[in-house]
Design a protein around this motif. Structure first.
Motif, mmCIF file in Angstrom:
data_model
loop_
_atom_site.group_PDB
_atom_site.id
_atom_site.type_symbol
_atom_site.label_atom_id
_atom_site.label_comp_id
_atom_site.label_asym_id
_atom_site.label_seq_id
_atom_site.Cartn_x
_atom_site.Cartn_y
_atom_site.Cartn_z
ATOM 1 N N VAL A 145 14.761 4.359 -13.795
ATOM 2 C CA VAL A 145 14.113 3.591 -12.733
ATOM 3 C C VAL A 145 13.887 4.512 -11.532
ATOM 4 C CG1 VAL A 145 14.286 1.595 -11.216
ATOM 5 C CG2 VAL A 145 15.261 1.478 -13.521
ATOM 6 N N ARG A 146 12.633 4.597 -11.123
ATOM 7 C CA ARG A 146 12.263 5.390 -9.944
ATOM 8 C C ARG A 146 12.021 4.425 -8.788
ATOM 9 N NH1 ARG A 146 9.786 10.393 -11.806
ATOM 10 N NH2 ARG A 146 9.605 10.916 -9.582
ATOM 11 N N VAL A 147 12.822 4.489 -7.751
ATOM 12 C CA VAL A 147 12.790 3.535 -6.653
ATOM 13 C C VAL A 147 12.242 4.193 -5.405
ATOM 14 C CG1 VAL A 147 14.147 1.942 -5.238
ATOM 15 C CG2 VAL A 147 14.787 2.327 -7.628
ATOM 16 N N MET A 148 11.322 3.533 -4.743
ATOM 17 C CA MET A 148 10.782 4.041 -3.483
ATOM 18 C C MET A 148 11.841 3.915 -2.397
ATOM 19 S SD MET A 148 7.283 3.019 -1.454
ATOM 20 C CE MET A 148 7.936 1.541 -0.656
ATOM 21 N N ARG A 204 5.905 -8.602 -3.160
ATOM 22 C CA ARG A 204 6.642 -9.740 -3.717
ATOM 23 C C ARG A 204 7.912 -9.262 -4.434
ATOM 24 N NH1 ARG A 204 4.305 -12.901 -7.346
ATOM 25 N NH2 ARG A 204 4.648 -14.905 -6.330
ATOM 26 N N VAL A 205 8.752 -8.521 -3.703
ATOM 27 C CA VAL A 205 9.972 -7.982 -4.302
ATOM 28 C C VAL A 205 11.009 -9.086 -4.465
ATOM 29 C CG1 VAL A 205 9.617 -5.631 -3.484
ATOM 30 C CG2 VAL A 205 10.811 -7.273 -2.024
ATOM 31 N N ARG A 206 11.937 -8.871 -5.404
ATOM 32 C CA ARG A 206 13.032 -9.795 -5.626
ATOM 33 C C ARG A 206 14.340 -9.113 -5.186
ATOM 34 N NH1 ARG A 206 8.940 -12.410 -6.290
ATOM 35 N NH2 ARG A 206 8.401 -13.696 -8.099
ATOM 36 N N GLU A 207 15.143 -8.686 -6.157
ATOM 37 C CA GLU A 207 16.426 -8.045 -5.839
ATOM 38 C C GLU A 207 16.270 -6.550 -5.565
ATOM 39 O OE1 GLU A 207 19.082 -9.821 -5.477
ATOM 40 O OE2 GLU A 207 18.324 -11.707 -6.287
ATOM 41 N N SER A 208 15.177 -5.952 -6.049
ATOM 42 C CA SER A 208 15.015 -4.498 -6.005
ATOM 43 C C SER A 208 13.880 -4.102 -5.083
ATOM 44 C CB SER A 208 14.742 -3.949 -7.407
ATOM 45 O OG SER A 208 15.680 -4.435 -8.330
ATOM 46 N N ARG A 209 13.957 -2.890 -4.584
ATOM 47 C CA ARG A 209 12.841 -2.319 -3.826
ATOM 48 C C ARG A 209 11.702 -1.970 -4.784
ATOM 49 N NH1 ARG A 209 12.942 -0.682 1.010
ATOM 50 N NH2 ARG A 209 11.628 1.130 0.586
ATOM 51 N N PRO A 210 10.496 -1.681 -4.255
ATOM 52 C CA PRO A 210 9.395 -1.275 -5.136
ATOM 53 C C PRO A 210 9.825 -0.141 -6.062
ATOM 54 C CG PRO A 210 8.579 -1.647 -2.922
ATOM 55 C CD PRO A 210 10.073 -1.756 -2.843
ATOM 56 N N SER A 211 9.463 -0.270 -7.334
ATOM 57 C CA SER A 211 9.924 0.707 -8.320
ATOM 58 C C SER A 211 9.023 0.708 -9.533
ATOM 59 C CB SER A 211 11.367 0.393 -8.752
ATOM 60 O OG SER A 211 11.415 -0.832 -9.466
ATOM 61 N N GLN A 254 0.823 -1.214 0.000
ATOM 62 C CA GLN A 254 0.000 0.000 0.000
ATOM 63 C C GLN A 254 0.855 1.260 0.000
ATOM 64 O OE1 GLN A 254 -3.460 -0.043 -0.385
ATOM 65 N NE2 GLN A 254 -2.982 2.084 -0.871
ATOM 66 N N ALA A 255 1.969 1.233 0.719
ATOM 67 C CA ALA A 255 2.845 2.406 0.733
ATOM 68 C C ALA A 255 3.394 2.682 -0.664
ATOM 69 C CB ALA A 255 3.984 2.193 1.722
ATOM 70 N N ALA A 256 3.736 1.614 -1.398
ATOM 71 C CA ALA A 256 4.256 1.786 -2.754
ATOM 72 C C ALA A 256 3.171 2.308 -3.693
ATOM 73 C CB ALA A 256 4.817 0.464 -3.268
ATOM 74 N N LEU A 257 1.948 1.792 -3.538
ATOM 75 C CA LEU A 257 0.845 2.282 -4.364
ATOM 76 C C LEU A 257 0.594 3.765 -4.118
ATOM 77 C CD1 LEU A 257 -1.784 -0.602 -4.073
ATOM 78 C CD2 LEU A 257 -0.125 -0.208 -5.888
ATOM 79 N N ASP A 258 0.607 4.165 -2.863
ATOM 80 C CA ASP A 258 0.375 5.579 -2.523
ATOM 81 C C ASP A 258 1.508 6.448 -3.051
ATOM 82 O OD1 ASP A 258 -1.913 4.751 -1.223
ATOM 83 O OD2 ASP A 258 -1.048 4.873 0.788
ATOM 84 N N TRP A 259 2.726 5.942 -2.947
ATOM 85 C CA TRP A 259 3.888 6.680 -3.470
ATOM 86 C C TRP A 259 3.752 6.888 -4.975
ATOM 87 C CZ3 TRP A 259 7.733 3.907 -6.477
ATOM 88 C CH2 TRP A 259 8.836 4.681 -6.836
ATOM 89 N N PHE A 260 3.421 5.834 -5.703
ATOM 90 C CA PHE A 260 3.275 5.943 -7.154
ATOM 91 C C PHE A 260 2.144 6.900 -7.513
ATOM 92 C CE2 PHE A 260 1.365 4.556 -11.173
ATOM 93 C CZ PHE A 260 2.465 4.613 -12.013
ATOM 94 N N ALA A 261 0.974 6.729 -6.889
ATOM 95 C CA ALA A 261 -0.169 7.593 -7.192
ATOM 96 C C ALA A 261 0.156 9.054 -6.897
ATOM 97 C CB ALA A 261 -1.390 7.141 -6.400
ATOM 98 N N GLY A 262 0.890 9.301 -5.812
ATOM 99 C CA GLY A 262 1.280 10.670 -5.492
ATOM 100 C C GLY A 262 2.157 11.284 -6.557
#
Length: 242
Positions: A238-241, A216-223, A17-25
């Motif tokens: 690449v925009r990384v949270m 469900r991240v792998r090697e990278s943070r949400p991006s 949810q934090a990543a979704l809010d970050w992207f939407a913002g």
């Protein structure tokens, strides 16, 4: 400059949810020309997951096109998977495989999911004759002089990420797309971003993969990827949270 936000593997049902809010913002603040979603909106293709995804996408307030991912096919209900696999997409119908033309850039859909495959892992990619023909016809219909970005869920060839697309008929498809005039392929599935120039017998094409906004991240943070287009040049940032 044209700016496109390329996001993938949101996985409502296992969303961050934090990543979704970050992207939407960022979408609301920066107003990209369009949002491209390369599959796996949901975790298990449940109705409430699609409803949540539709509400989130509509709230972005930008032109959106969405590709179908393997997680977006019914998982538990085999009847629904084989007979009515896209029924639960009704709230998203106008966004699914929607071609976009934006100031000299055309987004063309390519389906890489399959209801059934002759191998144990049905989550991997497959390009059917019909899917390839539809994509090639769409590329042929693009206005002369436009950049052509093909959007699909699975990487058509391996890109060195931890997860694999293992897409059947991927190399042949890439070669055909280059011949037809495509400039880049945008994908998801592997949950890690990448950008490579890939050589085919017909020429070179850019392959751009997006990460995930899920848990469900792998090697990278949400991006996600911001694709910047200036004249005939383009790059993926690449925009990384954090």
């Amino acid at each position: 400059m044209i700016r496109l936000f390329h996001v993938s593997d949101v996985h409502f049902g296992a969303e961050d949810q934090a990543a979704l809010d970050w992207f939407a913002g960022l979408v609301h603040a920066e107003q990209p020309h369009a949002v491209i979603v390369t599959g796996d909106l949901t975790m298990r293709a449940r109705r409430h997951e699609f409803e949540a995804a539709a509400k989130w996408l509509e709230g972005l307030g930008r032109p959106v096109t969405v590709e179908v991912g393997n997680h977006d096919l019914p998982y538990f209900n085999l009847w629904a998977r084989f007979v009515t696999p896209y029924k639960r997409y009704q709230a998203l119908e106008r966004m699914i495989e929607r071609p976009l033309d934006i100031s000299g850039v055309s987004i063309v859909p390519l389906k890489t999911t399959a209801r059934f495959q002759l191998r144990l892992n049905w989550s991997k990619g497959y390009v059917s004759n019909r899917a390839m023909d539809d994509a090639l016809a769409a590329v042929a219909a693009v206005p002369a002089g436009n950049l052509v970005f093909v959007a699909c869920h699975h990487p058509l060839v391996e890109a060195g990420t931890r997860s694999s697309g293992s897409t059947r008929r991927g190399p042949q498809t890439l070669n055909a797309l280059v011949k037809a005039g495509a400039h880049a392929v945008l994908t998801g599935h592997v949950h890690d971003p990448f950008e490579i120039d890939h050589s085919t017998p017909a020429g070179t094409i850019r392959l751009i993969g997006a990460g995930t906004l899920s848990e469900r991240v792998r090697e990278s943070r949400p991006s996600f990827n911001e694709i910047r287009v200036a004249d005939r040049d383009f790059e993926a940032v690449v925009r990384v949270m954090v």
